[in-house]
Design an enzyme around this catalytic site. Structure first.
Site, mmCIF file in Angstrom:
data_model
loop_
_atom_site.group_PDB
_atom_site.id
_atom_site.type_symbol
_atom_site.label_atom_id
_atom_site.label_comp_id
_atom_site.label_asym_id
_atom_site.label_seq_id
_atom_site.Cartn_x
_atom_site.Cartn_y
_atom_site.Cartn_z
ATOM 1 N N CYS A 50 0.832 -1.147 -0.004
ATOM 2 C CA CYS A 50 0.006 -0.022 -0.098
ATOM 3 C C CYS A 50 0.759 1.137 0.147
ATOM 4 O O CYS A 50 0.635 1.914 -0.970
ATOM 5 C CB CYS A 50 -0.979 0.008 1.068
ATOM 6 S SG CYS A 50 -2.306 -1.324 1.069
ATOM 7 N N LYS B 245 2.926 2.323 -3.343
ATOM 8 C CA LYS B 245 2.513 2.649 -4.415
ATOM 9 C C LYS B 245 1.373 3.631 -4.458
ATOM 10 O O LYS B 245 0.965 4.449 -5.236
ATOM 11 C CB LYS B 245 1.722 0.920 -4.965
ATOM 12 C CG LYS B 245 0.212 0.870 -4.577
ATOM 13 C CD LYS B 245 -0.390 -0.041 -5.383
ATOM 14 C CE LYS B 245 -1.556 -0.554 -4.529
ATOM 15 N NZ LYS B 245 -2.709 0.175 -4.486
ATOM 16 N N LYS C 234 6.651 -6.522 7.122
ATOM 17 C CA LYS C 234 6.586 -6.223 8.640
ATOM 18 C C LYS C 234 6.348 -7.627 9.135
ATOM 19 O O LYS C 234 6.006 -8.556 8.442
ATOM 20 C CB LYS C 234 5.531 -5.203 8.923
ATOM 21 C CG LYS C 234 4.164 -5.717 8.543
ATOM 22 C CD LYS C 234 3.091 -4.512 8.622
ATOM 23 C CE LYS C 234 1.556 -5.212 8.819
ATOM 24 N NZ LYS C 234 0.736 -3.983 8.922
HETATM 25 C C1 UDX Z 1 -1.158 0.427 5.673
HETATM 26 C C2 UDX Z 1 -1.941 1.306 6.439
HETATM 27 O O1 UDX Z 1 -1.404 1.391 7.983
HETATM 28 C C3 UDX Z 1 -3.216 0.875 6.281
HETATM 29 O O2 UDX Z 1 -4.191 2.044 6.940
HETATM 30 C C4 UDX Z 1 -3.558 0.732 4.814
HETATM 31 O O3 UDX Z 1 -5.232 0.539 4.810
HETATM 32 C C5 UDX Z 1 -2.634 0.150 4.059
HETATM 33 O O4 UDX Z 1 -1.250 0.572 4.410
HETATM 34 P P1 UDX Z 1 0.152 -1.900 5.907
HETATM 35 O O5 UDX Z 1 0.500 -1.987 4.574
HETATM 36 O O6 UDX Z 1 -0.645 -3.313 6.532
HETATM 37 O O7 UDX Z 1 -1.099 -0.761 6.302
HETATM 38 O O8 UDX Z 1 1.323 -1.695 7.090
HETATM 39 P P2 UDX Z 1 1.693 -0.437 8.189
HETATM 40 O O9 UDX Z 1 1.486 -1.317 9.395
HETATM 41 O O10 UDX Z 1 1.025 0.620 7.822
HETATM 42 O O11 UDX Z 1 3.194 -0.385 7.982
HETATM 43 C C6 UDX Z 1 3.617 -0.315 6.563
HETATM 44 C C7 UDX Z 1 5.172 -0.307 6.582
HETATM 45 O O12 UDX Z 1 5.842 0.904 7.376
HETATM 46 C C8 UDX Z 1 5.879 -1.605 7.073
HETATM 47 O O13 UDX Z 1 6.855 -1.818 6.250
HETATM 48 C C9 UDX Z 1 6.557 -1.252 8.335
HETATM 49 O O14 UDX Z 1 7.611 -1.871 8.873
HETATM 50 C C10 UDX Z 1 6.702 0.496 8.140
HETATM 51 N N1 UDX Z 1 6.718 1.252 9.379
HETATM 52 C C11 UDX Z 1 5.646 1.431 10.350
HETATM 53 C C12 UDX Z 1 8.174 1.855 9.937
HETATM 54 O O15 UDX Z 1 9.075 1.725 9.216
HETATM 55 N N2 UDX Z 1 7.898 2.481 10.929
HETATM 56 C C13 UDX Z 1 6.831 3.023 11.737
HETATM 57 O O16 UDX Z 1 6.856 3.735 12.649
HETATM 58 C C14 UDX Z 1 5.574 2.177 11.202
#
Ligand code: UDX
Length: 455
Positions: free
Chosen positions: A273, A276, A343
């Protein structure tokens, strides 16, 4: 009003999760996909991806007879009062914008088969303007006398927490055009509101025009991506200033205007997400003549990508391999990369910073051994030239360097003394700042975090 019957078109991550959770809320649900393998897997009670809690809900609701899966759009058209479009909108191969092919085909498959009034609700993440385009498409394909309407309701699922996010969302947003659509939309979410009421919670419903609803999703993701890149930019500054970004994040996070969530510096964001969506947002804003307004997202993307390269640089420093004109040469070294999923608690490797870092280390000549508790199969498919180890211990055996690239509990709780006995040299890069530097250096490791002074 009796509960409307629901179809979810597209049973990927989004559609399958919604279909299963809405059956759990008491709705009669049909999940539809053109991929017969996916449909057969779901119908047999197996979720084709890793999402905690979803398997149990799938089996329970299949058994209860509320949930079915089909490849037939005819069946969907006949069955449901509300059709949710949940198909993917990947980045186009020829640029940064979103590919709407699947949205178009879901609508063109369904619309001509509708024989009664129904509501089509888009949930896929789309460029602003898509809902109006879908409405025009529907008008071309169906007799207007049938009164079929379109609404747009973005989703905010986080992988690993998706069941909770559907059953207990922090808000529901909907672009809705008429009172009839409004009532049917509310009926289609009554289960969510009722559950909240029994738990003494409130789920705010924000009803807007189409454009606002579409923008809410990309704006939310742009904000989250910016927050992560902000703290990673601070990590870059901390690295040269000798400061510690984890303490900095903690200190600024106490200010409720800033908040402490999404301030974890590390390898940066990946997944299906955020990367992109911020690119598609820039492309769409540019088309609309507002490119300048979101130009900062380009910088957000650059900061994010730089973090992946930083691991390679740190590895070269730790392994004392000075950079040549073509970058560092790590040939003859063996490196364990712990984590492949983008993640923890996910098997998703789309745009995973962990795999990108592993590939960069391999491209520099290192022999890279990857281990992930859940994402091995997907990782192997995405990066077939890397070596994969079946366990954490096997991954780190005799390596010169360990890189923690995804903060799985298995790595956070790993015993530095035990691991120290397995490696050839005690060097560790904590790409997620998820380890205690003091504990690892006490066990004889040379520790490097992201934006932290060497321990
Ligand atoms: C995200 C949005 O949170 C969600 O609301 C949307 O619908 C889809 O995209 P998601 O892709 O599941 O969700 O992952 P998210 O938990 O948001 O993490 C995204 C990325 O950011 C991961 O690679 C995570 O490791 C990274 N991240 C997150 C960080 O590097 N630091 C942070 O503090 C938080």
């Amino acid at each position: 009003m009796t509960l409307p019957r629901l179809s979810f078109l597209g049973t990927g991550y989004l559609g399958a999760t919604y279909a299963i959770c809405f059956a759990e809320l008491g709705y009669e649900v049909l999940g539809v996909d053109v991929d017969d393998v996916k449909i057969a897997t779901l119908a047999s009670g197996r979720v084709p991806f890793h999402e905690p809690g979803l398997d149990d809900l799938l089996r329970r609701n299949l058994a209860a007879g509320r949930l079915r899966f089909s490849t037939s759009y005819e069946e969907a058209a006949e069955f449901a009062d509300v059709h949710f479009i949940c198909v993917g909108t990947p980045q186009r191969a020829d640029g940064m914008s979103a590919d709407l092919t699947y949205v178009e085909s879901a609508v063109t498959n369904l619309a001509p088969l509708l024989r009664r009034r129904a509501l089509i609700v888009g949930k896929s993440t789309v460029p602003v303007g898509t809902a109006t385009w879908v409405e025009q498409l529907v008008a071309k394909l169906i007799d207007p006398a049938l009164g079929v309407e379109v609404a747009w309701s973005p989703e905010f699922l986080q992988e690993g927490y998706a069941v909770e996010d559907v059953l207990r969302p922090n808000r529901i947003v909907a672009g809705i055009r008429s009172e009839w659509a409004n009532e049917l939309f509310r009926a289609a979410h009554k289960g969510v509101f009722d559950l909240a009421a029994t738990e003494d919670r409130d789920v705010p419903l924000v009803v807007t025009d189409f454009a606002t609803a579409e923008l809410v999703k990309v704006a939310a993701n742009a904000f989250l991506a910016t927050k992560i890149s902000f703290i990673n930019a601070m990590a870059e500054v901390c690295e040269v200033a000798g400061a510690d970004v984890t303490q900095l994040a903690r200190a600024i996070g106490y200010d409720p205007r800033i908040g402490n969530r999404f301030l974890q510096a590390g390898l940066g964001f990946g997944g299906g997400c955020l990367p992109k969506d911020i690119r598609a947002f820039q492309a769409r804003a540019q088309e609309l003549g507002a490119g300048e307004a979101v130009r900062f997202l380009h910088e957000v993307d650059l900061i994010n990508t730089r973090r992946r390269g930083r691991v390679l640089q740190m590895a070269a420093e730790l392994l004392e391999r000075p950079s040549g004109p073509a970058g560092p040469n790590l040939s003859g070294t063996t490196v364990a990369v712990l984590g492949a999923a983008f993640k923890p608690n996910s098997d998703d490797v789309r745009d995973a910073p962990s795999l990108a870092a592993a590939a960069a280390l391999a491209a520099a000549g290192a022999q890279v051994r990857v281990y992930d508790p859940q994402a091995m199969e997907n990782a192997r498919r995405a990066q077939p030239h890397l070596t994969y180890a079946p366990t954490l211990d096997a991954a780190v055996a005799d390596v010169a360097l360990v890189v923690v690239a995804t903060e799985w509990a298995e790595f956070r709780n790993a015993d530095p003394v035990l691991l120290g006995g397995l490696v050839a040299a005690r060097r560790i890069i904590d790409g997620r700042n998820c380890l205690d530097p003091a504990q690892w250096s006490r066990a004889g490791w040379t520790y490097r975090g992201m934006g932290r002074p060497p321990a």
